[in-house]
Motif scaffolding. Structure first.
Motif, PDB file in Angstrom:
ATOM      1  N   PHE A 197       0.815  -1.212   0.000  1.00 17.10           N
ATOM      2  CA  PHE A 197       0.000   0.000   0.000  1.00 17.10           C
ATOM      3  C   PHE A 197       0.848   1.261   0.000  1.00 17.10           C
ATOM      4  CE2 PHE A 197       0.200  -1.165   4.534  1.00 17.10           C
ATOM      5  CZ  PHE A 197       0.643   0.014   5.087  1.00 17.10           C
ATOM      6  N   HIS A 215       0.926   7.217   5.483  1.00 22.89           N
ATOM      7  CA  HIS A 215       0.912   5.791   5.186  1.00 22.89           C
ATOM      8  C   HIS A 215       1.967   5.015   5.976  1.00 22.89           C
ATOM      9  CE1 HIS A 215      -2.078   6.060   1.963  1.00 22.89           C
ATOM     10  NE2 HIS A 215      -1.569   7.256   1.795  1.00 22.89           N
ATOM     11  N   ARG A 218       1.773   6.299  10.152  1.00 25.60           N
ATOM     12  CA  ARG A 218       0.504   6.007  10.808  1.00 25.60           C
ATOM     13  C   ARG A 218       0.353   4.514  11.103  1.00 25.60           C
ATOM     14  NH1 ARG A 218      -5.704   6.529   9.513  1.00 25.60           N
ATOM     15  NH2 ARG A 218      -6.140   5.395  11.417  1.00 25.60           N
ATOM     16  N   LEU A 293      -7.686   2.541  16.618  1.00 28.36           N
ATOM     17  CA  LEU A 293      -6.500   2.766  15.797  1.00 28.36           C
ATOM     18  C   LEU A 293      -6.472   1.872  14.566  1.00 28.36           C
ATOM     19  CD1 LEU A 293      -3.724   3.068  18.523  1.00 28.36           C
ATOM     20  CD2 LEU A 293      -4.684   4.886  17.131  1.00 28.36           C
ATOM     21  N   PRO A 295      -8.678  -0.440  12.261  1.00 26.27           N
ATOM     22  CA  PRO A 295     -10.038  -0.901  11.941  1.00 26.27           C
ATOM     23  C   PRO A 295     -10.124  -2.398  11.657  1.00 26.27           C
ATOM     24  CG  PRO A 295      -9.100   0.423  10.158  1.00 26.27           C
ATOM     25  CD  PRO A 295      -8.184   0.554  11.326  1.00 26.27           C
ATOM     26  N   ARG A 296      -9.002  -3.027  11.327  1.00 28.47           N
ATOM     27  CA  ARG A 296      -9.056  -4.464  11.026  1.00 28.47           C
ATOM     28  C   ARG A 296      -9.510  -5.269  12.234  1.00 28.47           C
ATOM     29  NH1 ARG A 296      -3.175  -4.794   8.600  1.00 28.47           N
ATOM     30  NH2 ARG A 296      -3.014  -3.191  10.155  1.00 28.47           N
TER      31      ARG A 296
ATOM     32  N   LEU B 100      -4.173  -1.815  -0.852  1.00 30.28           N
ATOM     33  CA  LEU B 100      -4.905  -0.708  -0.233  1.00 30.28           C
ATOM     34  C   LEU B 100      -4.466  -0.568   1.218  1.00 30.28           C
ATOM     35  CD1 LEU B 100      -8.440  -1.498  -1.688  1.00 30.28           C
ATOM     36  CD2 LEU B 100      -7.087   0.523  -2.194  1.00 30.28           C
ATOM     37  N   ASN B 101      -4.401   0.676   1.676  1.00 29.77           N
ATOM     38  CA  ASN B 101      -4.012   0.928   3.060  1.00 29.77           C
ATOM     39  C   ASN B 101      -5.058   0.351   4.010  1.00 29.77           C
ATOM     40  OD1 ASN B 101      -3.519   2.084   5.607  1.00 29.77           O
ATOM     41  ND2 ASN B 101      -2.488   3.813   4.673  1.00 29.77           N
ATOM     42  N   PRO B 102      -4.637  -0.520   4.942  1.00 29.53           N
ATOM     43  CA  PRO B 102      -5.615  -1.196   5.797  1.00 29.53           C
ATOM     44  C   PRO B 102      -6.278  -0.294   6.823  1.00 29.53           C
ATOM     45  CG  PRO B 102      -3.393  -1.787   6.454  1.00 29.53           C
ATOM     46  CD  PRO B 102      -3.272  -0.981   5.194  1.00 29.53           C
ATOM     47  N   VAL B 103      -5.677   0.844   7.157  1.00 33.19           N
ATOM     48  CA  VAL B 103      -6.244   1.662   8.229  1.00 33.19           C
ATOM     49  C   VAL B 103      -6.815   2.977   7.725  1.00 33.19           C
ATOM     50  CG1 VAL B 103      -4.764   0.630   9.978  1.00 33.19           C
ATOM     51  CG2 VAL B 103      -4.020   2.706   8.838  1.00 33.19           C
ATOM     52  N   GLN B 104      -7.029   3.071   6.420  1.00 30.54           N
ATOM     53  CA  GLN B 104      -7.608   4.288   5.861  1.00 30.54           C
ATOM     54  C   GLN B 104      -8.875   3.891   5.096  1.00 30.54           C
ATOM     55  OE1 GLN B 104      -5.106   6.162   2.934  1.00 30.54           O
ATOM     56  NE2 GLN B 104      -5.743   8.206   3.484  1.00 30.54           N
ATOM     57  N   TYR B 148     -13.596   0.073   5.119  1.00 29.26           N
ATOM     58  CA  TYR B 148     -12.165  -0.223   5.067  1.00 29.26           C
ATOM     59  C   TYR B 148     -11.943  -1.402   4.128  1.00 29.26           C
ATOM     60  CZ  TYR B 148     -11.542   2.836   9.049  1.00 29.26           C
ATOM     61  OH  TYR B 148     -11.493   3.929   9.868  1.00 29.26           O
ATOM     62  N   HIS B 150     -10.536  -4.219   4.395  1.00 29.48           N
ATOM     63  CA  HIS B 150     -10.757  -5.590   4.864  1.00 29.48           C
ATOM     64  C   HIS B 150     -12.236  -5.959   4.907  1.00 29.48           C
ATOM     65  CE1 HIS B 150     -12.291  -4.474   8.825  1.00 29.48           C
ATOM     66  NE2 HIS B 150     -11.453  -3.464   8.733  1.00 29.48           N
TER      67      HIS B 150
END
Lengths: 301, 337
Positions: A197, A215, A218, A293, A295-296, B100-104, B148, B150
């Motif tokens: 990413f 990116h 963070r 922090l 979201p996963r 893809l950025n996992p936290v955005q 997100y 995921h």
């Protein structure tokens, strides 16, 4: 918690010269007084009964120390403001500088700045806290009278003096953590740099600054934050023994040190349990924070 | 529109210099889909990423030219490249799970690109992100713009990647194995999505793949790469009807056909891809080629045009007659055609 309390209790049962009745009685005690003390304190009962008695006293708040026979819980309460002040200030300092130095190091990876910061971090991590404390005391309090030599002034009594008394302890306690955190963050960031990413971010035509901040940094900060929670809890739990003793802060850590010196089992036991409780509590808080922090986690947890 | 001449990329490694791309030339016209095929390590991804400056590193050296519009990509400054990435050339990567950025939030990732190139408000950019998601077939785009990565399936994520690539209306999209990581049914949808893009606008697409089935479905032209070089280049129908290079034959023979009259054994190519650390001085395919002459491994063959089809090139020492004869022998042996 239970395992920790049992372990601590029995460790101090088997330590040589640990017979508390002898020390309670004093040097010129007659065998009669010793026998009386054994009777009243219940040292003649089986070990597990002694353990249960102590636990009961702890949870009813009536546990007293051997040496001065004062209430342990109120002693800890007395030490808490100093310890919390120490932890708050130092925690902010080491988190901030750990991030700043770690990120600068990662951005300049392999170049002079990075190597210099690497050496600085290594020195920071490997210098014992009491050495930093003693040396800084010598230079900034004894040779040049910028800061007071030792002690703690409550915040509500005089905020300025509170601050001045804590600057050196904060700094001394932070050094090790800054070194450690900056290295952890640096390696996290360099790992993140190879993530797909981040390549996407580059392919989007973002500026270097944005790629690094949004990116790389963070995503790398998440594990650092959870580390911070645990270390912070350990300091409040009396883990900063050396700094508290060197600067005579009279906090929980110093109380722990005194108790260990005199093999005073009840306070040791209580402090260990309280520290463990804090760490467990903060670990749970960190888990909750993770949901915000990262979201996963929301999906998996 | 894009003209690549004699592109060379090599990386310094601990074992020595690796010539990942070794003199690649091709061009892409507006609205054209160019497929680049080859095994892993053939240099196809490196070629594509080099066009966007994504392979730049202290260990990499570059040669040759790549003209895009009025810009020379190979020597461009970082800032020039940054302005090209997104509004001029966009890229879709192989693995939508990690690209893809996992936290955005996915919407924010699109907004971020739009706002890196255009002065628009956050709200306007978000609205555009919603439109883009709708265009690439994301259901309930207004809702999912806040999700997100995921939370989406692989196919959905790849659609988001396509939407992201489209967000600044690029003239060229480079898709690096966009369907490899997806289920077969999803693959077809994504390919259809790419084709419809071309139909809607005159965007050009460089489609990197190792799947000749994909090539025959969507490509206009094909570039076959082996060991960092282009071994054959042609219009897609011509390549499938009249393949010239023994490596292309081998590739074709290794593809299962569902329309064949009788089931046949799939052919594999003996040996393994060449080490680009110490490639043979001649044709890179020669060590695995069943039809090599002694000289093949010593002297690199030049690109030769086909008389009948002037847009069809290949690099092989075999004569036209030999190729015709040997090819039918090859295909006979494995029972194809």
């Amino acid at each position: 918690m239970f395992a920790i309390s049992v372990f601590t209790f029995f460790i101090f049962q088997v330590i040589p010269n640990g017979d508390p009745a002898l020390r309670l009685a004093g040097q010129s005690a007659t065998p009669q007084t010793i026998a009386a003390i054994i009777k009243t304190w219940g040292f003649d009962k089986p070990v597990y009964v002694q353990y249960l008695d102590t636990m009961e006293k702890i949870f009813t708040g009536t546990v007293v120390s051997y040496s001065q026979q004062v209430n342990v819980l109120s002693q800890i309460q007395r030490g808490l403001p100093a310890t919390i002040s120490l932890a708050l200030g130092a925690g902010v300092i080491w988190l901030f500088w750990g991030i700043v130095l770690g990120a600068s190091s990662a951005v300049r990876a392999g170049r002079f700045t990075d190597r210099l910061l690497g050496v600085v971090a290594l020195v920071g991590v490997s210098t014992p806290t009491f050495v930093v404390g003693a040396v800084s005391l010598y230079f900034f309090a004894y040779r040049v009278h910028i800061f007071p030599l030792s002690g703690y002034v409550p915040f509500f009594q005089d905020p300025w003096e509170w601050f001045m008394h804590l600057v050196l302890p904060w700094f001394s306690l932070s050094v090790v953590y800054i070194g450690f955190y900056s290295r952890v963050l640096r390696s996290n960031m360099l790992d993140a740099l190879h993530e797909d990413f981040v390549r996407t971010a580059r392919a989007k035509g973002l500026t270097q600054r944005r790629i690094w901040l949004n990116h790389v940094l963070r995503t790398s900060l998440i594990p650092v934050i959870s580390l911070w929670g645990l270390d912070f809890a350990a300091v409040i739990g009396g883990g900063a023994i050396l700094v508290e003793v060197v600067f005579n802060l009279d906090g929980v850590g110093e109380y722990a040190a005194e108790s260990i010196m005199t093999l005073d089992i009840p306070p040791i036991l209580v402090i260990v349990m309280y520290g463990a409780f804090l760490v467990v509590l903060v670990a749970a808080l960190v888990d909750i924070l993770y949901v915000v922090l990262d979201p996963r986690v929301r999906l998996n947890g | 529109m894009l003209q690549v001449e004699d592109l060379r990329v090599s990386f310094r490694t601990e074992e020595g210099e690796v010539k990942a791309v070794d003199g690649v030339s091709f061009s892409v016209e507006p609205g054209e889909i160019l497929a680049v095929v080859g095994e892993s390590g053939s240099g196809k991804s490196v070629t594509a990423m080099t066009l966007m400056g994504l392979t730049r590193s202290p260990n990499a050296t570059f040669g040759g030219t790549a003209h895009f519009g009025g810009t020379e990509l190979i020597g461009a400054s970082e800032e020039q490249l940054r302005r090209i990435r997104g509004p001029e050339i966009a890229m879709i990567f192989q693995n939508p799970m990690t690209a893809l950025n996992p936290v955005q939030r996915i919407g924010d990732q699109i907004v971020e690109q739009i706002r890196a190139h255009e002065r628009v408000s956050r709200a306007a950019a978000t609205e555009r992100a919603v439109q883009l998601l709708a265009r690439v077939g994301i259901p309930r785009p207004r809702e999912l713009v806040r999700s997100y990565a995921h939370e989406l399936s692989g196919g959905m994520r790849q659609r988001v990647m396509i939407g992201l690539a489209l967000s600044c209306s690029p003239r060229l999209i480079i898709a690096d194995e966009p369907t490899t990581a997806l289920d077969v049914t999803i693959q077809a949808q994504i390919l259809a999505e790419l084709e419809s893009l071309r139909a809607d606008s005159d965007v050009s697409i460089i489609l990197i793949t190792h799947d000749l089935g994909v090539v025959s479905q969507v490509a206009d032209r094909v570039l076959v790469m082996y060991g960092g070089r282009v071994v054959e280049q042609s219009d897609v129908d011509d390549l499938l009807d009249d393949p010239q290079h023994p490596y292309t034959w081998a590739l074709l023979a290794s593809v299962p056909r569902v329309d064949g009259e009788k089931p046949r054994r799939l052919a594999s190519i003996a040996g393994s891809p060449p080490s680009l650390l110490r490639p043979p001085p001649g044709c890179h395919f020669s060590p695995r080629c069943p039809h090599r002459y002694d000289d093949c491994s010593n002297v690199p063959p030049l690109a030769a045009k086909l008389v009948a089809a002037p847009r069809h090139f290949d690099r092989c020492w075999l004569t036209a007659e030999d190729k015709l004869r040997l090819r039918s022998v090859d295909f006979e042996r494995i029972g194809a055609k």
